[in-house]
Design a protein around this motif. Sequence first.
Motif, PDB file in Angstrom:
ATOM      1  N   SER A 204       0.835  -1.191   0.000  1.00 27.19           N
ATOM      2  CA  SER A 204       0.000   0.000   0.000  1.00 27.19           C
ATOM      3  C   SER A 204       0.868   1.239   0.000  1.00 27.19           C
ATOM      4  O   SER A 204       1.020   1.913  -1.004  1.00 27.19           O
ATOM      5  CB  SER A 204      -0.948  -0.020   1.196  1.00 27.19           C
ATOM      6  OG  SER A 204      -1.773   1.107   1.173  1.00 27.19           O
ATOM      7  N   CYS A 205       1.504   1.540   1.134  1.00 24.60           N
ATOM      8  CA  CYS A 205       2.214   2.822   1.263  1.00 24.60           C
ATOM      9  C   CYS A 205       3.490   2.892   0.426  1.00 24.60           C
ATOM     10  O   CYS A 205       3.858   3.947  -0.056  1.00 24.60           O
ATOM     11  CB  CYS A 205       2.534   3.097   2.722  1.00 24.60           C
ATOM     12  SG  CYS A 205       3.802   1.997   3.392  1.00 24.60           S
ATOM     13  N   GLY A 206       4.172   1.769   0.292  1.00 22.18           N
ATOM     14  CA  GLY A 206       5.445   1.753  -0.436  1.00 22.18           C
ATOM     15  C   GLY A 206       6.596   2.346   0.353  1.00 22.18           C
ATOM     16  O   GLY A 206       7.695   2.516  -0.189  1.00 22.18           O
ATOM     17  N   HIS A 207       6.394   2.652   1.617  1.00 22.70           N
ATOM     18  CA  HIS A 207       7.438   3.345   2.384  1.00 22.70           C
ATOM     19  C   HIS A 207       7.576   2.861   3.828  1.00 22.70           C
ATOM     20  O   HIS A 207       7.877   3.649   4.715  1.00 22.70           O
ATOM     21  CB  HIS A 207       7.190   4.851   2.360  1.00 22.70           C
ATOM     22  CG  HIS A 207       7.341   5.436   0.992  1.00 22.70           C
ATOM     23  ND1 HIS A 207       8.571   5.674   0.426  1.00 22.70           N
ATOM     24  CD2 HIS A 207       6.418   5.772   0.069  1.00 22.70           C
ATOM     25  CE1 HIS A 207       8.395   6.149  -0.797  1.00 22.70           C
ATOM     26  NE2 HIS A 207       7.094   6.217  -1.034  1.00 22.70           N
TER      27      HIS A 207
ATOM     28  N   ILE B  89       5.447   1.905   6.165  1.00 23.62           N
ATOM     29  CA  ILE B  89       4.528   2.408   7.184  1.00 23.62           C
ATOM     30  C   ILE B  89       3.294   1.523   7.365  1.00 23.62           C
ATOM     31  O   ILE B  89       2.849   1.286   8.481  1.00 23.62           O
ATOM     32  CB  ILE B  89       4.058   3.849   6.820  1.00 23.62           C
ATOM     33  CG1 ILE B  89       5.259   4.793   6.758  1.00 23.62           C
ATOM     34  CG2 ILE B  89       3.026   4.362   7.825  1.00 23.62           C
ATOM     35  CD1 ILE B  89       6.050   4.922   8.049  1.00 23.62           C
ATOM     36  N   CYS B  90       2.747   1.003   6.262  1.00 21.97           N
ATOM     37  CA  CYS B  90       1.472   0.282   6.385  1.00 21.97           C
ATOM     38  C   CYS B  90       1.635  -1.164   6.837  1.00 21.97           C
ATOM     39  O   CYS B  90       0.698  -1.770   7.357  1.00 21.97           O
ATOM     40  CB  CYS B  90       0.710   0.325   5.064  1.00 21.97           C
ATOM     41  SG  CYS B  90       1.436  -0.718   3.777  1.00 21.97           S
TER      42      CYS B  90
ATOM     43  N   SER C  70       2.030  -3.860   4.996  1.00 27.05           N
ATOM     44  CA  SER C  70       1.287  -4.859   4.219  1.00 27.05           C
ATOM     45  C   SER C  70       2.147  -5.748   3.333  1.00 27.05           C
ATOM     46  O   SER C  70       1.648  -6.723   2.793  1.00 27.05           O
ATOM     47  CB  SER C  70       0.222  -4.159   3.372  1.00 27.05           C
ATOM     48  OG  SER C  70       0.843  -3.295   2.447  1.00 27.05           O
ATOM     49  N   ASP C  71       3.434  -5.434   3.139  1.00 23.86           N
ATOM     50  CA  ASP C  71       4.210  -6.229   2.175  1.00 23.86           C
ATOM     51  C   ASP C  71       5.363  -7.009   2.827  1.00 23.86           C
ATOM     52  O   ASP C  71       6.434  -7.151   2.229  1.00 23.86           O
ATOM     53  CB  ASP C  71       4.735  -5.355   1.024  1.00 23.86           C
ATOM     54  CG  ASP C  71       5.713  -4.285   1.494  1.00 23.86           C
ATOM     55  OD1 ASP C  71       5.705  -3.958   2.701  1.00 23.86           O
ATOM     56  OD2 ASP C  71       6.475  -3.778   0.652  1.00 23.86           O
TER      57      ASP C  71
ATOM     58  N   LEU D 229      10.311  -6.346   4.634  1.00 22.74           N
ATOM     59  CA  LEU D 229       9.329  -5.591   3.853  1.00 22.74           C
ATOM     60  C   LEU D 229       9.901  -5.407   2.458  1.00 22.74           C
ATOM     61  O   LEU D 229      11.029  -4.917   2.312  1.00 22.74           O
ATOM     62  CB  LEU D 229       9.076  -4.214   4.486  1.00 22.74           C
ATOM     63  CG  LEU D 229       8.436  -4.174   5.874  1.00 22.74           C
ATOM     64  CD1 LEU D 229       8.292  -2.714   6.325  1.00 22.74           C
ATOM     65  CD2 LEU D 229       7.081  -4.861   5.892  1.00 22.74           C
TER      66      LEU D 229
HETATM   67 FE1  FES Z   1       3.576  -0.299   3.209  1.00 23.02          FE
HETATM   68 FE2  FES Z   1       5.696  -1.763   2.527  1.00 23.02          FE
HETATM   69  S1  FES Z   1       4.045  -1.140   1.263  1.00 23.02           S
HETATM   70  S2  FES Z   1       5.104  -1.128   4.505  1.00 23.02           S
END
Ligand code: FES
Length: 245
Positions: A64-67, A69-70, A72-73, A83
Amino acid sequence: MTATAETRIEPTDVTFKIRRYIPETDEEPHWETYVVSVYPTDRVLDALMKIKGEQDGTLTFRRSCGHGICGSDAMRINGRNRLACKTLIKDLGMNGEIVVEAIKGLPLEKDLVVDMEPFFDAYKAVKPYLITDGHEPTKERLQSAEERAAFDDTTKCILCAACTTSCPVYWTDGDYFGPAAIVAAHRFIFDSRDAGTESRLEILNDREGVWRCRTTFNCSEACPRGIEVTQAIQQVKRALLFRRF
Ligand code: FES
Ligand code: SF4
Ligand code: F3S
């Protein structure tokens, strides 16, 4: 040669070996290989997006966030939970194969996606919210800097599950609360404003609670937020041993 030409970085072909599973067509998971042109500073998430966009749109993963924070990955990359959005390809080596698979210990749904419900059930079970004595305060609930520092580390959790799914106890016993749930409990047990310490400690005094931890430290090593997970578990164990009620 100009300074610009000297510092130019070219993309390189890197091989990704990904454990695939599509429940509609596959009886068992299997490995597939993709060669992707990437820069050393690309992240594993960038490579996965490239594979999905240019080679195989059926490749399934969460992000989701790509950074960072979320949460999800989280996935298993070269045998270690990380991550994908925080893992640079140059840190894995540009020449060897990069192996990507779903995190272990949770039911596999599709490709790199697992069912997170058992993980969140354990999280919910430790009551991850402030419990008060029921009296509405007339002003802010104050605490000292020292009191705040007691649980600062465990406030950083992003619920990515990298810790719980790297724990060998959790792999063999899915009923174990797991390190992430204990981290969530720790965040409130050591909060001086919270009135739910006793009930949370009692929940974790269960045979599937903190005593299942064998101090393996995989959880601390896996945590992308640098939380001292094993230390937090030890602190909860000590709180149980020395509690006065
Ligand atoms: Fe959100 Fe990696 S995409 S923590
Ligand atoms: Fe992820 Fe660390 Fe939280 Fe575990 S403690 S869920 S590894 S952020
Ligand atoms: Fe598991 Fe972490 Fe304990 S990996 S055994 S929860 S120290």
